[in-house]
Design an enzyme around this catalytic site. Structure first.
Site, PDB file in Angstrom:
ATOM      1  N   GLY A   1     -22.216  29.989   7.772  1.00 16.31           N
ATOM      2  CA  GLY A   1     -21.516  30.502   8.943  1.00 16.31           C
ATOM      3  C   GLY A   1     -20.887  29.374   9.743  1.00 16.31           C
TER       4      GLY A   1
ATOM      5  N   ARG B   1     -22.091  26.784  10.804  1.00 11.51           N
ATOM      6  CA  ARG B   1     -22.579  25.441  10.461  1.00 11.51           C
ATOM      7  C   ARG B   1     -21.939  24.878   9.204  1.00 11.51           C
ATOM      8  NH1 ARG B   1     -28.683  26.202   9.903  1.00 11.51           N
ATOM      9  NH2 ARG B   1     -28.048  28.362   9.484  1.00 11.51           N
TER      10      ARG B   1
ATOM     11  N   ALA C   1     -14.950  39.749   6.174  1.00 12.95           N
ATOM     12  CA  ALA C   1     -14.612  39.234   4.841  1.00 12.95           C
ATOM     13  C   ALA C   1     -14.674  37.722   4.749  1.00 12.95           C
ATOM     14  CB  ALA C   1     -13.223  39.716   4.446  1.00 12.95           C
ATOM     15  N   ALA C   2     -15.361  37.073   5.682  1.00  4.53           N
ATOM     16  CA  ALA C   2     -15.387  35.606   5.679  1.00  4.53           C
ATOM     17  C   ALA C   2     -15.963  35.051   4.378  1.00  4.53           C
ATOM     18  CB  ALA C   2     -16.189  35.099   6.870  1.00  4.53           C
ATOM     19  N   GLY C   3     -17.077  35.629   3.917  1.00  8.52           N
ATOM     20  CA  GLY C   3     -17.716  35.142   2.702  1.00  8.52           C
ATOM     21  C   GLY C   3     -16.865  35.358   1.474  1.00  8.52           C
ATOM     22  N   ASP C   4     -16.235  36.529   1.356  1.00 10.80           N
ATOM     23  CA  ASP C   4     -15.385  36.809   0.204  1.00 10.80           C
ATOM     24  C   ASP C   4     -14.141  35.930   0.208  1.00 10.80           C
ATOM     25  OD1 ASP C   4     -17.125  38.781  -0.736  1.00 10.80           O
ATOM     26  OD2 ASP C   4     -16.165  40.337   0.463  1.00 10.80           O
TER      27      ASP C   4
END
Length: 299
Positions: free
Chosen positions: A215, A217, A243-246
């Protein structure tokens, strides 16, 4: 150099409600906006990789409904090859998402058509074999994930797994994974340890390479040869982290396929995520290659 990415996974229509504060159990709150946006972890990663410059093939299933037709249209408009996206009887998958004013979200996924993706269909292995990397997630049945991972391994394709939703993974999946990309919560569940460094060490007992996204960090990488890389995030004001991770995984795979080393690819992926969280929606928030380049140029 253009890289070719196959994505074997889920396609959903995201039904997104924006609220000041997410409701607690038994509570009703008023929302301020509602949107329908094509998504699903598979389609999201396909769109992210395509917008970042990769040549992408989407393998999965949608239903015989308006949502399915819209998902297919949006993928095609982003130049994603949908030859492997089959249409099956019934409804397309849906994700019911609540986004609060801090950009946090809670999600209920109804698999529907995605539940039929439990094996390779005719032509799927050829699409995988003709790619440099294969992106997998866990929103389709595990037998389908295992079959695709095995096809990737048979054909010398780099297999990248996002273990979401987090679940215990079987050896027939893990034995064919080259790179695991969990977020910090998924890493803690899989490793049984909520310290990222210890979780990284434990996950490397399962797969050769791991990137844990942390995230705000940043992200943490390690491999079995002892390499360790930590890349900080870019400080931005998030409005929707759906959708940040994707976005990270799609951009990371595109960058690695073009020859970037891991630290550079992680920094590019972090930039893609930073752009995406400043916008509403999942697939609609994903940046183009030019937008990522411009963002990095300003840092």
């Amino acid at each position: 150099m253009t890289t070719t990415v196959a994505v074997f996974g889920s396609c959903n229509m995201d039904l997104v409600a924006y609220v000041g504060t997410a409701p607690k159990r038994g509570e009703t709150v008023l929302g301020r906006e509602f949107h329908t946006v094509p998504g699903g972890k598979g389609a999201n990663q396909a769109l992210a990789a395509a917008k970042a410059g990769a040549e992408v093939r989407m393998i999965g299933a949608v239903g015989e409904d308006e949502f399915g037709a819209e998902i297919r249209r949006v993928l095609q408009e982003s130049d994603v090859d949908v030859a492997g996206l089959r249409t099956v009887p019934g409804r397309s998958g849906t994700a019911h998402i609540v986004v609060d004013d801090r950009g946090g979200n809670s999600i209920v996924v109804v698999p529907a058509a995605n539940g039929t993706v439990d094996d390779l269909a005719e032509g799927d292995e050829e699409l995988i074999a003709g790619s440099q990397s294969l992106l997998l997630q866990l929103e389709i049945p595990f037998p389908g994930v295992a079959a695709a991972a095995a096809a990737g391994r048979r054909n010398g394709v780099r297999v990248v797994l996002t273990p979401a939703p987090a679940a215990e993974l079987s050896e027939d999946i893990l034995s064919n994974v080259d790179l695991l990309v969990p977020n910090e919560h998924e890493a803690a569940i899989l490793a049984g340890d909520d310290d990222p460094d210890r979780a990284l060490a434990k996950l490397l007992e399962l797969v050769p390479e791991v990137v844990i996204t942390l995230g705000a960090r940043g992200s943490l990488y390690g491999n079995r040869d002892g390499a360790r890389v930590e890349v900080p995030s870019f400080p931005v004001e998030a409005v929707d982290t759906t959708a940040a991770g994707d976005t990270y995984v799609g951009v990371l795979s595109a960058a690695l396929g073009e020859g970037a080393d891991m630290p550079e690819a992680m920094r590019t992926a972090s930039a893609g995520s930073a752009v995406s969280v400043q916008r509403n929606g999942a697939s609609s928030s994903m940046p183009t290659r030019r937008e990522i380049t411009d963002f990095l140029a300003g840092r």
